[in-house]
Design a protein around this motif. Sequence first.
Motif, PDB file in Angstrom:
ATOM      1  N   ARG A   1     -16.068  -4.028   6.107  1.00 22.69           N
ATOM      2  CA  ARG A   1     -15.199  -2.849   6.193  1.00 22.69           C
ATOM      3  C   ARG A   1     -14.042  -2.966   5.196  1.00 22.69           C
ATOM      4  O   ARG A   1     -13.581  -1.988   4.640  1.00 22.69           O
ATOM      5  CB  ARG A   1     -14.656  -2.733   7.622  1.00 22.69           C
ATOM      6  N   MET A   2     -13.566  -4.208   4.980  1.00 25.36           N
ATOM      7  CA  MET A   2     -12.405  -4.408   4.102  1.00 25.36           C
ATOM      8  C   MET A   2     -12.762  -5.295   2.917  1.00 25.36           C
ATOM      9  O   MET A   2     -11.967  -6.115   2.485  1.00 25.36           O
ATOM     10  CB  MET A   2     -11.225  -4.980   4.902  1.00 25.36           C
TER      11      MET A   2
ATOM     12  N   GLY B   1     -10.014   1.080   6.320  1.00 24.51           N
ATOM     13  CA  GLY B   1     -10.984   0.267   5.586  1.00 24.51           C
ATOM     14  C   GLY B   1     -10.430  -0.376   4.322  1.00 24.51           C
ATOM     15  O   GLY B   1     -11.162  -0.539   3.346  1.00 24.51           O
ATOM     16  N   GLY B   2      -9.145  -0.729   4.323  1.00 25.30           N
ATOM     17  CA  GLY B   2      -8.616  -1.509   3.215  1.00 25.30           C
ATOM     18  C   GLY B   2      -7.765  -0.727   2.235  1.00 25.30           C
ATOM     19  O   GLY B   2      -7.499   0.466   2.416  1.00 25.30           O
ATOM     20  N   THR B   3      -7.366  -1.425   1.179  1.00 25.98           N
ATOM     21  CA  THR B   3      -6.356  -0.932   0.252  1.00 25.98           C
ATOM     22  C   THR B   3      -6.740   0.357  -0.486  1.00 25.98           C
ATOM     23  O   THR B   3      -6.036   1.374  -0.363  1.00 25.98           O
ATOM     24  CB  THR B   3      -5.992  -2.041  -0.751  1.00 25.98           C
ATOM     25  N   PRO B   4      -7.819   0.366  -1.273  1.00 26.04           N
ATOM     26  CA  PRO B   4      -8.036   1.568  -2.093  1.00 26.04           C
ATOM     27  C   PRO B   4      -8.295   2.809  -1.253  1.00 26.04           C
ATOM     28  O   PRO B   4      -7.819   3.906  -1.604  1.00 26.04           O
ATOM     29  CB  PRO B   4      -9.250   1.197  -2.957  1.00 26.04           C
ATOM     30  N   LYS B   5      -9.001   2.664  -0.134  1.00 27.93           N
ATOM     31  CA  LYS B   5      -9.276   3.836   0.712  1.00 27.93           C
ATOM     32  C   LYS B   5      -7.994   4.372   1.331  1.00 27.93           C
ATOM     33  O   LYS B   5      -7.808   5.585   1.471  1.00 27.93           O
ATOM     34  CB  LYS B   5     -10.275   3.477   1.822  1.00 27.93           C
TER      35      LYS B   5
ATOM     36  N   VAL C   1       0.845  -1.202   0.000  1.00 32.99           N
ATOM     37  CA  VAL C   1       0.000   0.000   0.000  1.00 32.99           C
ATOM     38  C   VAL C   1       0.884   1.257   0.000  1.00 32.99           C
ATOM     39  O   VAL C   1       0.605   2.223  -0.722  1.00 32.99           O
ATOM     40  CB  VAL C   1      -0.986  -0.025   1.191  1.00 32.99           C
TER      41      VAL C   1
ATOM     42  N   ASP D   1     -10.488  -6.137   0.032  1.00 35.30           N
ATOM     43  CA  ASP D   1      -9.325  -7.002   0.223  1.00 35.30           C
ATOM     44  C   ASP D   1      -9.685  -8.438   0.609  1.00 35.30           C
ATOM     45  O   ASP D   1      -8.835  -9.311   0.582  1.00 35.30           O
ATOM     46  CB  ASP D   1      -8.421  -6.415   1.314  1.00 35.30           C
TER      47      ASP D   1
ATOM     48  N   LEU E   1      -0.551  -1.539   9.285  1.00 39.00           N
ATOM     49  CA  LEU E   1      -1.727  -2.366   9.007  1.00 39.00           C
ATOM     50  C   LEU E   1      -2.761  -2.120  10.097  1.00 39.00           C
ATOM     51  O   LEU E   1      -3.905  -1.784   9.789  1.00 39.00           O
ATOM     52  CB  LEU E   1      -1.341  -3.860   8.960  1.00 39.00           C
ATOM     53  N   GLY E   2      -2.352  -2.277  11.364  1.00 40.09           N
ATOM     54  CA  GLY E   2      -3.258  -2.017  12.481  1.00 40.09           C
ATOM     55  C   GLY E   2      -3.045  -2.956  13.655  1.00 40.09           C
ATOM     56  O   GLY E   2      -3.150  -2.543  14.799  1.00 40.09           O
TER      57      GLY E   2
ATOM     58  N   ILE F   1      -4.253   0.689   7.698  1.00 39.81           N
ATOM     59  CA  ILE F   1      -5.120   0.118   6.670  1.00 39.81           C
ATOM     60  C   ILE F   1      -6.414  -0.399   7.287  1.00 39.81           C
ATOM     61  O   ILE F   1      -7.499  -0.228   6.719  1.00 39.81           O
ATOM     62  CB  ILE F   1      -4.366  -1.022   5.933  1.00 39.81           C
ATOM     63  N   GLN F   2      -6.302  -1.028   8.453  1.00 37.46           N
ATOM     64  CA  GLN F   2      -7.504  -1.586   9.075  1.00 37.46           C
ATOM     65  C   GLN F   2      -8.492  -0.495   9.475  1.00 37.46           C
ATOM     66  O   GLN F   2      -9.695  -0.612   9.226  1.00 37.46           O
ATOM     67  CB  GLN F   2      -7.120  -2.460  10.281  1.00 37.46           C
TER      68      GLN F   2
END
Lengths: 512, 512
Positions: B452-453, A237-241, A137, B456, A206-207, A233-234
């Motif tokens: 939420r994710m 809310g994930g990769t694209p966000k 990411v 992924d 990541l979280g 990331i957690q």
Amino acid sequence: MPTPPLAIRLHPADGVVIARTDILAGTPIPGENVTALARIPPGHKIATRAHAEGEPVRRYGQIIGVATRPIAPGEHVHSHNLGMGDHAKDYAFCSEAKPTDYVATPATFQGIVRPDGRVATRNYIGVLTTVNCSATVAQYVADAFRRNPFTGHDPLADFPNVDGVVALTHKTGCGMNDGEPLRLLRRTLAGYARHPNFAAIIVLGLGCEVNQIPGLMEEGKLEGRPRVRALTIQATGGTPKTVAKGVEFVREVLAEANAQGVRTSVPASHLCVALQCGGSDGYSGISANPALGAASDLVVRHGGTVILSETPETYGAEHLLTRRAVSEAVGRKLVDLMDWWEEYTRRNGGELDDNPSPGNKAGGLTTILEKSLGAMAKAGTTNLVEVYRYAEPVTAKGFVFMDTPGYDPVAATGQVAGGANIVCFTTGRGSVYGCKPAPSIKLATNTPMFRRMEDDMDINCGTVIDGDESVAECGQRIFDHILRVASGERTKSEQWGFGAEEFAPWVQGATM
Amino acid sequence: MPTPPLAIRLHPADGVVIARTDILAGTPIPGENVTALARIPPGHKIATRAHAEGEPVRRYGQIIGVATRPIAPGEHVHSHNLGMGDHAKDYAFCSEAKPTDYVATPATFQGIVRPDGRVATRNYIGVLTTVNCSATVAQYVADAFRRNPFTGHDPLADFPNVDGVVALTHKTGCGMNDGEPLRLLRRTLAGYARHPNFAAIIVLGLGCEVNQIPGLMEEGKLEGRPRVRALTIQATGGTPKTVAKGVEFVREVLAEANAQGVRTSVPASHLCVALQCGGSDGYSGISANPALGAASDLVVRHGGTVILSETPETYGAEHLLTRRAVSEAVGRKLVDLMDWWEEYTRRNGGELDDNPSPGNKAGGLTTILEKSLGAMAKAGTTNLVEVYRYAEPVTAKGFVFMDTPGYDPVAATGQVAGGANIVCFTTGRGSVYGCKPAPSIKLATNTPMFRRMEDDMDINCGTVIDGDESVAECGQRIFDHILRVASGERTKSEQWGFGAEEFAPWVQGATM
Ligand SMILES: [Ca+2]
Ligand SMILES: [Ca+2]
Ligand SMILES: [Ca+2]
Ligand SMILES: [Ca+2]
Ligand SMILES: [Ca+2]
């Protein structure tokens, strides 16, 4: 056209000289009154007198080991007849410390002055990661600002004073001991986050990793700093966000980063030079390292800082540095490091005296002690003013030591984390090393390698071997080059874009 | 619409149940005849009966630790009142091994059959590195074949059966012990070089590193293999020449790689599934891990292989696996691994029982034993047929164990080096893991995180918690998904492009 010597004598007391070129058996060595008894490869040692078994063998006037069997004059001296013995140590703390001969009017360079007064040599925006799990990411955030080599489209076109957006990723950050291994990683990351060559930083996690962001921010004194953005990331809310949030932050800070990136004339005392060698050969200790040592003395005499490191490569020669320490306390820190390394390597099933790599050995270096003496030459002759742990902030001016492994990327990562804004990297076999956000100047120890790898080498110190230039002249040329690079001139590795892959924090302790 | 339970009982003998949702103090737990005495976060444990200080606490019917002070019915059970005690071990080798109930007509998938008969699930060309010093050059070779996101220009457009050119770089390869740490790195690199998912491989070195290419080629049995090209930067003469040579090799092999990449129907016995969990939570051991266990049983019953790993996370529960071993010799290999890990972690100043990460603890897992039992559920119920060292070639069919750390990227790198052609990765807190050249299927343990994710996550196993689906139904769904992914359906992490940064060979021993 100078006539280069067949072999090089480094000290009158030495029982060996160094072959400059391939010397065939039966060749007389001018001025040494011996004849080579075997073929001697370039960089390798020839005995100039007999040594009994157990007798010390000297180079630089220093003991590099003992004869493991009798050595005749003219014999090749290497692993088959030279080994490590007990070498007497006399720390003689401070006995050779002397006043520094400061230059009356220091040189200047065109630096970037940050709001807190620190001076940068480059102007990057960085994406740091707490853990491997956020590495991809982080790359995607940096990728959004890469120049397109096909279309020429450059997302940073409107920000000419910004050198780039770089993601510095690594393989650790979780499955690790939360004691010293974690503190060491955090010192490294925090050192980069605070590095003057970064205008702004994202810290991306990541979280759920061991290296939690709040702990990193607190231990690294990053809380409340401007232009530092923490993201996980957690929580996002994930990769694209997360990529979108990262890209948004970079866009927010670009204009200010560009405005800050204007260069002005500053004194050379703002130089903080990391000294490195990698892929050493028998010439390292004859040409590039002593020449860099001469440049180091100039940096210090102009009020700047040079950082010697690679502790295992200094092992066995530390008693030369303790004599130059400004205080016994500083000298003892160095001795303590060596004790720590003995214990650390023993615990890990290694030994400190078997460090020369296959490349080193092929190049003619037999023992770690011999390599240490050659490596230390990079630091010149001024006083040792402070000793730092890996990645600790370097605040002293003058010649300092920082504890690092010898392995190039790990060693230089510690030095840059400490605040080095230039790296000077000597290499005999050839290296393509770079280390964003600091420029890395590569110094070739010999002309053939310089020619073969001219695309990657910045300075040829083989001139010293060739008889074209003295060590002092080469040192002055290096110093002038440092000032130009500090002012913005790009090194070879910067032209190719090296320096992200090479970010390599020291990993200690077991991976769990 | 099913009514999900307030708390989940995993075994009749357990003295705790697991909160499915946030339970407030004073809430009665239906069917358990207790009332929560404090707020119990989701995934955390509630005592359903009194425990005296020193009394074992059970979950899955297994001892997860002992009460460190008296625990009242309805109390929250966590680090404050639950610790590791001495847990009796009875290996009872092979006592529970039983015949495997093979499926009469195995399922099939669309695989890529290599000339040697092995079956691939993807078709990549790889650039591997001996050392960090060649990492950037490796990237540049791979970069030359990247699709341009702006122009849409795709250098691989004429080769639709090739999934990409990927550089897998790392931070080690020099400044290292040339004993087991080097052998382990070489096993890993050679495992990737021989992986069926690679049609061709470049092995790229600097030249002077400890991890010399000839030694790697010999130990890794890579000598004379077709479509393996070895290059060093020093011998090739620097960066641009080496990039050009690498690009030239890829261009040479592309047509053949594309021709090989045609898919045909093959039996599911060619599946080799790496089992992983990362960012576990209190649901991991209730939903995704048992469901993946049901899928593992299907893979084995269809003739394929599943690889359980993460040795430290199995620590303390190994006596459950020794009972399922097909022979005492296989069982003893597992016990020996645990002994090695005890010694290894002690030597490195760690301890095996303090492994739960902050994320694990926040999610409700108190002890490593509790986590081990939950993690082992991924492997289902069939016999343990073999135990492998890290990155060793996996040749057995059935359920096997491979020694790896628990840390996700390092663990999965060992499994893929062993030949895994699919990774199934359960996660409670959320992970964005990918691992080229193998596809990585991500299984969410709970529905809120899945939502939420969702960008992924591949599969939601939170359905088991929600009452929508049984463990067996979810396992069948996972198995069907594995077959589709093995046939070419791209996972979420593949759609984003993850999987190069995550290559993380296990680093052992001191960095020198
Ligand atoms: Ca701990
Ligand atoms: Ca020793
Ligand atoms: Ca080095
Ligand atoms: Ca050795
Ligand atoms: Ca894991």
